[in-house]
Design a protein around this motif. Structure first.
Motif, short mmCIF file in Angstrom:
data_model
loop_
_atom_site.label_atom_id
_atom_site.label_comp_id
_atom_site.label_asym_id
_atom_site.label_seq_id
_atom_site.Cartn_x
_atom_site.Cartn_y
_atom_site.Cartn_z
N ASN A 58 14.07 4.69 2.91
CA ASN A 58 13.02 4.83 1.99
C ASN A 58 12.21 3.17 2.07
O ASN A 58 12.93 2.14 1.95
N ILE A 59 11.02 3.48 1.73
CA ILE A 59 9.89 2.30 1.66
C ILE A 59 10.43 1.48 0.20
O ILE A 59 9.84 1.89 -0.59
N ASN A 60 11.32 0.70 0.51
CA ASN A 60 11.67 -0.09 -0.65
C ASN A 60 12.03 -1.67 -0.17
O ASN A 60 12.85 -1.76 0.56
N PRO A 61 11.32 -2.61 -0.63
CA PRO A 61 11.88 -3.88 -0.07
C PRO A 61 13.41 -4.15 -0.24
O PRO A 61 13.79 -5.19 0.55
N PHE A 97 0.72 -1.19 0.13
CA PHE A 97 -0.17 0.03 0.16
C PHE A 97 0.84 1.36 -0.04
O PHE A 97 0.57 2.15 -0.71
N LEU A 98 1.89 1.15 0.82
CA LEU A 98 2.91 2.45 0.82
C LEU A 98 3.39 2.49 -0.46
O LEU A 98 3.63 3.84 -1.18
N ARG A 99 3.92 1.52 -1.21
CA ARG A 99 4.34 1.67 -2.50
C ARG A 99 3.45 2.34 -3.48
O ARG A 99 3.83 3.12 -4.41
N SER A 100 2.37 1.85 -3.26
CA SER A 100 1.14 2.49 -4.24
C SER A 100 0.93 4.02 -3.89
O SER A 100 0.60 4.56 -4.95
#
Length: 317
Positions: free
Chosen positions: A176-179, A85-88
């Motif tokens: 950052n939100i990145n897997p 959801f955050l990536r979206s």
């Protein structure tokens, strides 16, 4: 299928460090408790909007220690779903799209809270920009603020170059939100100082800290805390941080009362240095004061109100 329940908490920080509450009646004609920055704590991480969507261990961001931690509820949504959801929504929360009034850190946490628990964060936080704009000073400053927040990304980058080294390093350490990088360890810069410069600095006379008359004893570990509580017939503990505005305001009175009441043991706990004590006692706001009598808690309150401190000290007489 993941049926685990996760607690969702809102970490609340005062960017003004107590000054908003102290000076807002004078300048705005109304009371504003704080200039809020917020982060969502869930899955053992704190998610926030800071030059992009970021995640760090709770209470380790450059904003210091939260003055309040408010439980928003629980969620069954798995971490992988939330981060998807955050990536979206990540394109909505970039440095270029930051807007002080319409798209700030609190708008981000509000959207996250609605996704996780089905309701937003408190309206007094999300409504603060409009509350400010409704004041006479807010109307006067609105054109200036809008001009600043509407600058191009290149201008914003140029402004960031004026940040001091600590702030720059903190910005560089944001995850950052990145897997691929969310748990990546950030490299630390190597600082090489010439030996002659080091010797010269060592030869400079050391400035002595200002001495304060006090009977306040700092507690620096949890074992000492509980031993002192058990062994003190009457005592009071001040939970504080160095940067907290209300903590600084009430500190002189706390020291003064320690001298005037020698039959009471006065202790202080810097919760940034001894977090396990604050966590075990569920101290979520600062300053927090707790009084004990014969090892039993007598009173507990938060805030820098002088009369509360004085009145509760009198109860220990």
């Amino acid at each position: 299928m993941d049926n685990q329940i996760y607690k969702v908490t809102l970490n609340m920080y005062d960017l003004s460090q107590g000054m908003a509450k102290q000076f807002s009646p004078m300048f705005l004609g109304k009371q504003i408790d704080a200039i809020w920055h917020t982060g969502i704590v869930v899955y053992g991480k704190e998610y926030f909007f800071g030059g992009g969507i970021c995640a760090q261990a709770p209470k380790t961001t450059i904003y210091g220690y939260p003055i309040e931690e408010r439980e928003l509820g629980e969620t069954e949504i798995p971490q992988s779903t939330f981060e998807e959801f955050l990536r979206s929504i990540s394109s909505n929360y970039t440095m270029e799209k930051y807007d002080l009034f319409k798209n700030n850190c609190n708008n981000f946490t509000n959207e996250c809270a609605q996704f996780l628990v089905g309701k937003g964060i408190p309206e007094n936080i999300t409504g603060l920009p409009q509350e400010f704009l409704n004041t006479q000073l807010g109307q006067m400053l609105k054109p200036v603020i809008e001009q600043i927040t509407n600058k191009q990304a290149s201008d914003q980058t140029e402004h960031f170059n004026y940040l001091n080294n600590q702030e720059l390093q903190a910005l560089q350490n944001f995850q950052n939100i990145n897997p691929q990088i969310i748990n990546q360890q950030q490299p630390q810069p190597q600082l090489n100082v010439p030996l002659t410069q080091t010797v010269k600095a060592a030869q400079q006379p050391q400035q002595q800290p200002q001495q304060i008359d006090t009977n306040v004893i700092p507690i620096e570990d949890s074992e000492s805390y509980f031993c002192l509580i058990e062994s003190s017939p009457q005592c009071i503990i001040d939970f504080y941080t160095e940067w907290c505005g209300p903590c600084k305001t009430i500190k002189p009175l706390f020291h003064k009362l320690s001298l005037e009441n020698p039959h009471i043991n006065f202790y202080s706990v810097n919760i940034e240095k001894v977090r396990e004590i604050a966590d075990s006692l569920q101290v979520t706001s600062i300053p927090t004061f707790i009084t004990y009598q014969n090892g039993q808690q007598k009173d507990r309150w938060t805030g820098g109100q002088h009369h509360m401190l004085t009145n509760n000290i009198q109860k220990l007489q």
